[in-house]
Design an enzyme around this catalytic site. Structure first.
Site, mmCIF file in Angstrom:
data_model
loop_
_atom_site.group_PDB
_atom_site.id
_atom_site.type_symbol
_atom_site.label_atom_id
_atom_site.label_comp_id
_atom_site.label_asym_id
_atom_site.label_seq_id
_atom_site.Cartn_x
_atom_site.Cartn_y
_atom_site.Cartn_z
ATOM 1 N N ASP A 158 47.450 40.690 -43.142
ATOM 2 C CA ASP A 158 46.825 39.583 -43.873
ATOM 3 C C ASP A 158 47.621 39.279 -45.142
ATOM 4 O OD1 ASP A 158 44.414 39.633 -42.097
ATOM 5 O OD2 ASP A 158 44.205 41.609 -43.006
ATOM 6 N N HIS A 186 39.319 43.542 -43.097
ATOM 7 C CA HIS A 186 40.276 42.862 -42.217
ATOM 8 C C HIS A 186 39.482 42.134 -41.142
ATOM 9 C CE1 HIS A 186 43.651 41.954 -39.675
ATOM 10 N NE2 HIS A 186 43.140 42.640 -38.694
#
Lengths: 325, 325
Positions: A158, A186
């Site tokens: 990410d 996440h």
């Protein structure tokens, strides 16, 4: 000759594991440092794994001092210095999120216990398989004799996506984007925060504008994994392995001077987050030890996003609480 | 900032291409050297390729200065410094070897012409897709304005397998195995030659014995690819990408002092091989130029094996002669 660093990888025959292994033996993690590899797979994939081991031998890498294949976690993790927990059950048709969490919680509680029995006390364990924060939490809680700070969950993909998207938007090199942050889980509740980010020392938000940031960018990062699947027809693997490598490299060798990265680590209550959750924070690493970057100013918008992703992690924890000793 | 090296990869969405790309942007080829990537795929795989490009961006590599996706070879190869021709038609059910050769000859003649029109005259072109020697021959012959020495076919995976198998047999590090050779065609007629190979300066044959070499080792190398497929259920990809990287790195940066490697290059008649064939030889590289290692002594056993693999390459050439201008 240097003593080899012993690295264990679960899910080693899967796409992410496969991408990771060839980069490991090419020196992509620790440079000119011999390694031994211990590969773990479920029994039905041991045949494939043997083929992967053949391919690793076929690279004739002077850095690879040995490879072993295992279906028993305790054997796989024996004396491990570094562990990548890549293997996880993916979400199947008709499965609820709760099913997914529970199935993986079973896997990661077994692996946590195995780590506790056989890995070095100084082992660094990086969970990569999803739902990754809660998987890492379970592994950590099932390994009471290993310090909790030796566990992390990967939000580096990410983080890298944030950097890549900002670089594309600003027309700059990804290396010039500093101080990006991914907070929390996440998952689609993650909070990719540009409020401290700079390009060549200039605040990113000055260049890209708050509207783009709030209305396009955050969703783009949260949905990026799904967009890759839609476009490519399969999940990210090469970029996930690359992120795992980047996370572990920074964890072992340290973050660059003045920079930080994002890692999901055991919350100590920083920024008002429930202690004990595996929460993605901005971290700096020196001498193999991470510390959460402190005293960043968070506006109401940011605080709200942190609370939302924390709330999701609390729900996940409650769903698997029976596996947390 | 250094000028980026422009690298084109065909078959970029396939398994070998996919393994290769993430190593390229990690600095696995040229180290701390910016690159641009130009990716080529058949039209029906452009969607997948777009996903691969997204993943490359998601690595946020400071070394990656740009990525473009193409279905037109001429556009893909424009101003290329280095080209990996990875894409090839695999053998389908019911296909004869002649069909496979002709189908790929079509692809590689188109790509040779495209290289001739748009690549740099100094381009280095490495064919990786099979049947690789003859594919490289066709590309080379269809690019008359590019020096023939700028084309090579990959036998590095075979070479690495030789080194890996010898290291396993001798219980030594692969880095200690020197002067292995793979002669001829990247096929089951290849001749993996240990008669000049040493471990720590001692002849390998003194250690492993001539019987093992003649009766087990040669077949093991020739059949290694098939054995990986049998074991793993799919073709080598990570080890093939690793070999492509190793070949190109040595070609650009030079072979280590005193060492050589195996590359299939345009025969100048050395060792009695038909001039013009793409034949795997022991080569040394200085300043980006390979030269075939001369004056190695070949016994009757070796000469016979060289002739056998040459004979196969002559047959392959005859089958595709209509595509050689």
């Amino acid at each position: 000759m240097k003593t080899p660093v012993h690295i264990a990888v679960s899910g080693a025959a899967g796409q992410i594991g496969y991408s990771l292994l060839f980069r490991l033996i090419g020196g992509g993690l620790l440079g000119d440092q011999p390694i031994t590899l211990s590969l773990l797979e479920v029994p039905q994939s041991i045949g494939v794994l043997d083929g992967v081991a053949m391919e690793l031998h076929d690279c004739a890498s002077p850095l690879l001092s040995g490879v072993t294949c295992h279906s028993d976690p305790e054997a796989a993790f024996a004396d491990a210095d570094l562990v990548f927990l890549v293997g996880a059950r993916p979400r199947g048709p008709g499965m609820e999120r709760r099913d997914l969490l529970e199935m993986n919680a079973d896997i990661f509680s077994v692996q946590g216990k195995a780590l506790n029995r056989s890995a070095k006390r100084s082992v660094k364990v990086l969970a990569v398989g999803n739902p990754v924060n809660t998987n890492a939490l379970i592994a950590r809680c099932n390994a009471p004799d290993i310090p909790p700070e030796n566990f992390a969950a990967m939000t580096r993909l990410d983080h890298n996506r944030v950097v890549g998207l900002v670089a594309a938007r600003c027309g700059c090199n990804p290396g010039d984007v500093k101080h990006a942050i991914v907070w929390g889980n996440h998952s689609t509740t993650q909070y990719p925060d540009l409020q401290h980010a700079t390009v060549d020392g200039i605040p990113v938000l000055d260049g890209v504008g708050r509207d783009w940031y709030e209305q396009e960018f955050i969703t783009a990062v949260q949905q990026r994994g799904a967009e890759v699947i839609r476009t490519m027809g399969r999940s990210s693997a090469g970029s996930a392995a690359n992120a795992a490598l980047g996370h572990m490299r920074d964890w072992v060798l340290g973050t660059p001077e003045g920079e930080w990265t994002s890692m999901a680590v055991c919350s100590d209550g920083s920024y008002g987050i429930e202690p004990g959750l595996m929460f993605s924070y901005p971290v700096q690493v020196r001498d193999g030890a991470w510390r959460i970057v402190q005293n960043l100013e968070l506006d109401a918008f940011s605080r709200e996003h942190l609370k939302a992703t924390e709330a999701e992690l609390l729900i996940e924890r409650d769903m698997v609480r029976h596996l947390i000793p």
